[in-house]
Enzyme design. Sequence first.
Site, PDB file in Angstrom:
ATOM      1  N   ARG A   1     -13.684  14.909  -5.388  1.00 17.83           N
ATOM      2  CA  ARG A   1     -13.871  16.095  -6.077  1.00 17.83           C
ATOM      3  C   ARG A   1     -15.284  16.948  -6.214  1.00 17.83           C
ATOM      4  O   ARG A   1     -15.223  18.092  -6.348  1.00 17.83           O
ATOM      5  CB  ARG A   1     -13.805  15.330  -7.635  1.00 17.83           C
ATOM      6  CG  ARG A   1     -12.252  15.206  -7.947  1.00 17.83           C
ATOM      7  CD  ARG A   1     -12.062  14.160  -9.008  1.00 17.83           C
ATOM      8  NE  ARG A   1     -10.707  13.631  -9.643  1.00 17.83           N
ATOM      9  CZ  ARG A   1     -10.155  13.178  -8.652  1.00 17.83           C
ATOM     10  NH1 ARG A   1     -10.409  12.356  -7.894  1.00 17.83           N
ATOM     11  NH2 ARG A   1      -8.791  12.731  -9.552  1.00 17.83           N
TER      12      ARG A   1
ATOM     13  N   ARG B   1       5.139  10.212   0.989  1.00 17.18           N
ATOM     14  CA  ARG B   1       4.728  10.292  -0.239  1.00 17.18           C
ATOM     15  C   ARG B   1       5.009  11.633  -1.004  1.00 17.18           C
ATOM     16  O   ARG B   1       5.024  12.539  -0.334  1.00 17.18           O
ATOM     17  CB  ARG B   1       3.159  10.115  -0.098  1.00 17.18           C
ATOM     18  CG  ARG B   1       2.529   8.867   0.546  1.00 17.18           C
ATOM     19  CD  ARG B   1       1.158   8.643   0.150  1.00 17.18           C
ATOM     20  NE  ARG B   1       0.710   8.435  -1.152  1.00 17.18           N
ATOM     21  CZ  ARG B   1      -0.306   7.960  -1.462  1.00 17.18           C
ATOM     22  NH1 ARG B   1      -1.400   8.172  -0.390  1.00 17.18           N
ATOM     23  NH2 ARG B   1      -0.689   7.676  -2.805  1.00 17.18           N
TER      24      ARG B   1
ATOM     25  N   GLN C   1      -4.199  12.235  -9.964  1.00 25.05           N
ATOM     26  CA  GLN C   1      -3.641  13.044  -8.990  1.00 25.05           C
ATOM     27  C   GLN C   1      -2.885  14.602  -9.354  1.00 25.05           C
ATOM     28  O   GLN C   1      -3.105  15.632  -9.198  1.00 25.05           O
ATOM     29  CB  GLN C   1      -3.040  12.634  -7.808  1.00 25.05           C
ATOM     30  CG  GLN C   1      -3.932  11.557  -7.020  1.00 25.05           C
ATOM     31  CD  GLN C   1      -3.482  10.958  -5.843  1.00 25.05           C
ATOM     32  OE1 GLN C   1      -2.402  11.324  -5.405  1.00 25.05           O
ATOM     33  NE2 GLN C   1      -4.302  10.142  -5.285  1.00 25.05           N
TER      34      GLN C   1
ATOM     35  N   ASP D   1      -5.162   0.814  -8.059  1.00 22.46           N
ATOM     36  CA  ASP D   1      -5.714   0.660  -6.820  1.00 22.46           C
ATOM     37  C   ASP D   1      -6.112  -0.893  -6.828  1.00 22.46           C
ATOM     38  O   ASP D   1      -6.069  -1.273  -5.505  1.00 22.46           O
ATOM     39  CB  ASP D   1      -6.549   1.523  -6.207  1.00 22.46           C
ATOM     40  CG  ASP D   1      -6.388   3.035  -6.363  1.00 22.46           C
ATOM     41  OD1 ASP D   1      -5.009   3.005  -6.218  1.00 22.46           O
ATOM     42  OD2 ASP D   1      -7.130   3.809  -6.241  1.00 22.46           O
TER      43      ASP D   1
ATOM     44  N   LYS E   1       2.272   4.569  -2.904  1.00 17.88           N
ATOM     45  CA  LYS E   1       0.942   4.461  -2.509  1.00 17.88           C
ATOM     46  C   LYS E   1       0.799   4.634  -0.843  1.00 17.88           C
ATOM     47  O   LYS E   1       1.938   4.851  -0.331  1.00 17.88           O
ATOM     48  CB  LYS E   1       0.078   3.410  -3.018  1.00 17.88           C
ATOM     49  CG  LYS E   1       0.077   3.262  -4.489  1.00 17.88           C
ATOM     50  CD  LYS E   1      -0.736   4.456  -4.874  1.00 17.88           C
ATOM     51  CE  LYS E   1      -0.907   4.594  -6.444  1.00 17.88           C
ATOM     52  NZ  LYS E   1      -1.328   5.824  -6.843  1.00 17.88           N
TER      53      LYS E   1
ATOM     54  N   ARG F   1       3.479  -0.892  -1.948  1.00 17.49           N
ATOM     55  CA  ARG F   1       2.279  -2.085  -1.963  1.00 17.49           C
ATOM     56  C   ARG F   1       2.755  -3.255  -2.784  1.00 17.49           C
ATOM     57  O   ARG F   1       2.360  -4.324  -2.928  1.00 17.49           O
ATOM     58  CB  ARG F   1       1.125  -1.652  -2.842  1.00 17.49           C
ATOM     59  CG  ARG F   1       0.199  -0.661  -2.032  1.00 17.49           C
ATOM     60  CD  ARG F   1      -1.404  -0.484  -2.723  1.00 17.49           C
ATOM     61  NE  ARG F   1      -1.840   0.291  -1.719  1.00 17.49           N
ATOM     62  CZ  ARG F   1      -2.993   1.191  -2.177  1.00 17.49           C
ATOM     63  NH1 ARG F   1      -3.277   1.194  -3.256  1.00 17.49           N
ATOM     64  NH2 ARG F   1      -3.908   1.559  -1.047  1.00 17.49           N
TER      65      ARG F   1
ATOM     66  N   ARG G   1      -6.337  -0.907   1.547  1.00 16.10           N
ATOM     67  CA  ARG G   1      -6.488  -1.841   0.547  1.00 16.10           C
ATOM     68  C   ARG G   1      -5.756  -3.104   0.806  1.00 16.10           C
ATOM     69  O   ARG G   1      -5.908  -4.292   0.371  1.00 16.10           O
ATOM     70  CB  ARG G   1      -5.884  -1.268  -1.026  1.00 16.10           C
ATOM     71  CG  ARG G   1      -6.984   0.069  -1.403  1.00 16.10           C
ATOM     72  CD  ARG G   1      -6.892   0.044  -2.786  1.00 16.10           C
ATOM     73  NE  ARG G   1      -7.475   1.473  -3.040  1.00 16.10           N
ATOM     74  CZ  ARG G   1      -8.634   1.882  -2.799  1.00 16.10           C
ATOM     75  NH1 ARG G   1      -9.728   0.946  -2.799  1.00 16.10           N
ATOM     76  NH2 ARG G   1      -8.936   3.254  -3.088  1.00 16.10           N
TER      77      ARG G   1
END
Length: 429
Positions: A25, A120, A167, A313, A340, A344, A388
């Site tokens: 950002r 996505r 988002q 997350d 994601k 996940r 992650r």
Amino acid sequence: MQLPTNVSSLRGTLEVPGDKSISHRAVMLGALASGRTVIDHFLSGADCLSTIDCFRRLGVDIRRDGTHVVVEGAGPGGLREPSAVLDVGNSGTTARLLLGILAGQPFHACLIGDESIAKRPMARVTKPLREMGAHIDGRDGGNYTPLSIRGGALRPLRYTSPIASAQVKSAILLAGLFADGVTSVTEPHRSRDHTERMVRLFGGEMKVDGLTVSVAGPQRLRGTHVYVPGDISSAAFFLAAGAIVPNSEITLKNVGLNPTRTGIIDVLTQMGAEIAIEHVRHEDTEPVGDITVRTSALGAVEIGGDLIPRLIDEIPIIALLATQAEGTTVIKDASELKVKETNRIDTVVTELKKFGADIEATDDGMIIRGKTPLAADGIVVDSHGDHRIGMMLAIAACCAKGTVRLERPEAVAVSYPAFFSDLRSLVNG
Ligand code: S3P
């Protein structure tokens, strides 16, 4: 890569890299503002570098020296039609927020990304942006990359989002900066509010009323200084590691403590982790502090509802924590995990089962029964190209006996390029 296993202690102090959401950002608002923006402790991870690259292609002068970034703002009407495609790499945040900004620009742009981005869903932003007047086309009617967009004069929109997603919210509000009138987004649960805070830092205005955020366009932004706090989503791996690896004590300095992001601290506390937060202060508009965690006996938790966006997350690492907690942990209302960087729910369950965890997938989360010893008889685990998942597996390996090889470890560079060396600096310290 061979991972450290059977670790007898993790001890020391770390400063995790800058927050990914805030770094994106800062570049984006810096690019739109009039005048210079200076960013310190910027996350030089692959995702945020994709954002820099896209804005350079839009004609913005951006210089980076490590974690210090200078953006010469293009000001109103200053972005230029790109002569090549904009490649967002692995970054969903770049893709969605950039679409919001491009919706307000009177030119054409094409957007692509990697294999994961191609899976996505983008309709969640392209649909409301079309309602505002942007012309968007792409694969599957504009739901997947490659996408092309021609923006221009926008109508304001009052949008009720079916999902809590920062988002989506940010894409619409950023488009709202260019529309004539009030644009608002109402969410089912509050998502992270970095856009709202940062627009104010750049001299703009966003109003928050319960679950609704609104912006009166058009707005002008002024360049500023942004210090990026440490990313709590990166710190989370070491917070969990400190709690479950024997004889451990880890301090993480200058971690962002924005209440829309601190669900992991609430969960660790509820599980019984010994955790202390000190030196809390504000840096620009974000709260920051130092967190210390020690090895603790953990109990199971139930996680759902409002808490989910505050730790979305961190669910992979929470799943690992749950394998080391007494009782049954239930994670629900988290079907967003399926869209994601990987699905996940699937990747966490598949990979933790390789360690012998008692974990099952549900339609909107997972159920984990603990405490189970983590065994690793020469196993090979896989990040699936998801940063992650890779970091979570490295922490799991620390608790396991045997040997563990991690496939595709380079995925961690998306948000934490020095993750493995930082981890090794704590091992048996
Ligand atoms: C982000 C919002 C979250 C998060 C992602 C970064 C952001 O996604 O998972 O890593 O910077 O706005 P959603 O808002 O889609 O849940």
